[in-house]
Design a protein around this motif. Structure first.
Motif, PDB file in Angstrom:
ATOM      1  N   PHE A  37       0.836  -1.211   0.000  1.00 49.30           N
ATOM      2  CA  PHE A  37       0.000   0.000   0.000  1.00 49.30           C
ATOM      3  C   PHE A  37       0.867   1.256   0.000  1.00 49.30           C
ATOM      4  O   PHE A  37       0.646   2.181  -0.792  1.00 49.30           O
ATOM      5  CB  PHE A  37      -0.924  -0.007   1.217  1.00 49.30           C
ATOM      6  N   TYR A  38       1.863   1.274   0.862  1.00 47.52           N
ATOM      7  CA  TYR A  38       2.721   2.456   0.951  1.00 47.52           C
ATOM      8  C   TYR A  38       3.702   2.562  -0.211  1.00 47.52           C
ATOM      9  O   TYR A  38       4.233   3.645  -0.468  1.00 47.52           O
ATOM     10  CB  TYR A  38       3.463   2.471   2.287  1.00 47.52           C
TER      11      TYR A  38
ATOM     12  N   GLY B 139       2.563   2.019  -3.164  1.00 45.11           N
ATOM     13  CA  GLY B 139       1.673   2.414  -4.252  1.00 45.11           C
ATOM     14  C   GLY B 139       1.202   1.246  -5.095  1.00 45.11           C
ATOM     15  O   GLY B 139       0.549   1.442  -6.120  1.00 45.11           O
TER      16      GLY B 139
ATOM     17  N   MET C  25      -1.334  -0.821  -5.289  1.00 41.61           N
ATOM     18  CA  MET C  25      -2.666  -1.004  -4.721  1.00 41.61           C
ATOM     19  C   MET C  25      -3.277  -2.355  -5.077  1.00 41.61           C
ATOM     20  O   MET C  25      -3.966  -2.970  -4.264  1.00 41.61           O
ATOM     21  CB  MET C  25      -3.595   0.127  -5.179  1.00 41.61           C
TER      22      MET C  25
ATOM     23  N   GLN D 208      -9.356   0.517   2.050  1.00 41.85           N
ATOM     24  CA  GLN D 208      -8.473   1.612   1.633  1.00 41.85           C
ATOM     25  C   GLN D 208      -7.980   1.404   0.197  1.00 41.85           C
ATOM     26  O   GLN D 208      -7.944   2.353  -0.593  1.00 41.85           O
ATOM     27  CB  GLN D 208      -7.277   1.714   2.579  1.00 41.85           C
ATOM     28  N   CYS D 209      -7.602   0.167  -0.120  1.00 46.96           N
ATOM     29  CA  CYS D 209      -7.116  -0.123  -1.479  1.00 46.96           C
ATOM     30  C   CYS D 209      -8.214   0.119  -2.509  1.00 46.96           C
ATOM     31  O   CYS D 209      -7.954   0.688  -3.576  1.00 46.96           O
ATOM     32  CB  CYS D 209      -6.632  -1.564  -1.564  1.00 46.96           C
TER      33      CYS D 209
ATOM     34  N   GLU E 155      -8.542   3.786  -3.172  1.00 50.13           N
ATOM     35  CA  GLU E 155      -7.445   4.280  -4.002  1.00 50.13           C
ATOM     36  C   GLU E 155      -7.603   3.846  -5.452  1.00 50.13           C
ATOM     37  O   GLU E 155      -7.222   4.570  -6.365  1.00 50.13           O
ATOM     38  CB  GLU E 155      -6.106   3.778  -3.448  1.00 50.13           C
ATOM     39  N   LEU E 156      -8.185   2.655  -5.664  1.00 50.79           N
ATOM     40  CA  LEU E 156      -8.421   2.149  -7.015  1.00 50.79           C
ATOM     41  C   LEU E 156      -9.727   2.683  -7.606  1.00 50.79           C
ATOM     42  O   LEU E 156     -10.094   2.306  -8.717  1.00 50.79           O
ATOM     43  CB  LEU E 156      -8.450   0.615  -6.999  1.00 50.79           C
ATOM     44  N   ARG E 157     -10.408   3.551  -6.851  1.00 54.14           N
ATOM     45  CA  ARG E 157     -11.669   4.191  -7.270  1.00 54.14           C
ATOM     46  C   ARG E 157     -12.778   3.159  -7.514  1.00 54.14           C
ATOM     47  O   ARG E 157     -13.686   3.371  -8.297  1.00 54.14           O
ATOM     48  CB  ARG E 157     -11.455   5.055  -8.526  1.00 54.14           C
TER      49      ARG E 157
ATOM     50  N   HIS F  38     -17.464   9.476  -2.283  1.00 48.11           N
ATOM     51  CA  HIS F  38     -16.792   9.403  -3.581  1.00 48.11           C
ATOM     52  C   HIS F  38     -17.662   8.684  -4.615  1.00 48.11           C
ATOM     53  O   HIS F  38     -17.666   9.050  -5.789  1.00 48.11           O
ATOM     54  CB  HIS F  38     -15.447   8.681  -3.441  1.00 48.11           C
TER      55      HIS F  38
END
Length: 396
Positions: free
Chosen positions: A128-129, A131, A133, A159-160, A163-165, A197
């Motif tokens: 995750f950190y 990037g 994802m 969370q992933c 981030e991946l929308r 979102h």
């Protein structure tokens, strides 16, 4: 020798050692200059782990490493040691090295499923950190499969997805977690964020769909207006891209509109302007005037189809002539206007008192790149005679 005599000899030896200790300087002691460097060689006091472990420089650390990677120990012990190593790298934000350690631990295939779930979750955090994802999400999902109520795995998966929308999936992760931990603040926060979102993305999608539908409607109206007038567009021989048309309802229904946008109305690529249809139903074209004698040109971004050529020529060559016309020859009354039929290599003379629409409706006029173009010459000039020599000329 009696016990008293042994004790006496021992005391004498210790006394001798203490005398030397108090009188001689210890050679390996830390100094004010090197104490931080020496402390950093001791594993317990290290602030950061070295990139490469030299056994001579870091003997204690090398010893610990050999213990960690001792293949003779049970897989569970090896996996735990590698997990601790990964955790140390993670705290130092060396996430790539942490991934390597956690991966090595998982390869031990120990039977402790609780430990395996922790290793997967920790590796997910490292990915995750970094990037990564998708890799992080895969690890979180694998941890959840082993232990469905693993809170950290549930949080990391949500969370992933955010981030991946993939907001719907993020909400699903949160809902799964909230069934087990209904009061967990982090899960509630992530769900609220994902829902916000998701609604914003849906709103943007609706706006984009409405805008695209409107644009398609405008293109269809524009194409219809051009066809109704009998205006012909020069179609490029460049092959069409596969999949440019769509069968979905939100796409333009007319294949001809798609072809038009790709070929005949591509003037934006050249001039930055494009033919438009006003509210009164009149077409406005970008028009190019070419002056081959001086290798110059004029561009009119919106020439109304109902306007006459003379109107524009009078403005362009009225009181102030262009600086390149040093001989002052380009007077409106001296100018002759032509368009070229490239296929037949023929010129057609256009009366300046003709409207743009009438010229465009000529059977041999083809609008190329969305921009009608006309050649302007000075009547009777030596260049004009030379330019027109040998060419077939027709009157409009």
């Amino acid at each position: 020798m009696t016990s008293r005599e042994v004790q006496s000899d021992s005391d004498d030896g210790m006394d001798e050692f203490m005398d030397k200790f108090t009188t001689q300087r210890y050679k390996n002691a830390f100094t004010e200059k090197n104490w931080e460097e020496e402390f950093n060689k001791v594993p317990m006091f290290m602030k950061t782990a070295p990139e490469e472990i030299d056994p001579q420089k870091y003997p204690e650390l090398a010893c610990l490493q050999s213990i960690i990677h001792d293949e003779d120990r049970p897989p569970e012990e090896q996996a735990k040691s590698l997990k601790d190593e990964g955790n140390a790298f993670f705290k130092e934000k060396k996430y790539d090295k942490a991934v390597v350690s956690y991966t090595a631990a998982l390869k031990k295939k120990c039977g402790d499923q609780e430990l395996n779930a922790v290793l997967l979750t920790n590796r997910a955090a490292s990915h995750f950190y970094l990037g990564n994802m998708r890799s992080a999400l895969n690890d979180a999902a694998a941890a959840k499969k082993i232990k469905p109520d693993h809170l950290k795995a549930l949080i990391r998966g949500a969370q992933c997805c955010i981030e991946l929308r993939n907001f719907s999936e993020a909400i699903h992760w949160c809902d799964e977690g909230l069934k087990v931990y209904p009061t967990d603040g982090k899960l509630r926060e992530l769900r609220a964020s994902a829902d916000k979102h998701k609604r914003a993305a849906e709103r943007d999608a609706r706006k984009s769909k409405a805008k695209e539908k409107k644009l398609c409607g405008e293109k269809e109206a524009l194409l219809s207006a051009i066809k109704d007038r009998g205006i012909k567009l020069f179609q490029s021989t460049k092959p069409r891209r596969q999949g440019s048309d769509s069968d979905e309802e939100d796409q333009c229904s007319s294949a001809a509109v798609a072809q038009l946008s790709l070929d005949g109305l591509s003037s934006q690529e050249i001039t930055g302007a494009q033919v438009s249809l006003d509210k009164q139903g009149s077409l406005h074209w970008p028009v190019l005037f070419l002056y081959p004698e001086h290798q110059q040109s004029d561009f009119i971004s919106a020439f109304s189809e109902n306007n006459y050529f003379r109107d524009h020529l009078t403005v362009m060559f009225g009181e102030e002539l262009p600086p390149w016309d040093t001989d002052k020859k380009y007077q409106p009354q001296n100018l002759k206007l032509y368009f070229e039929d490239e296929e037949e290599e023929t010129l057609y003379q256009v009366d300046p008192d003709t409207s743009l629409l009438k010229a465009l409706q000529h059977k041999r006029f083809f609008v190329k790149a969305g921009t009608p173009s006309f050649i302007v010459l000075v009547h009777g000039s030596s260049f004009s005679k030379q330019f027109l020599s040998g060419k077939t000329i027709h009157r409009l």
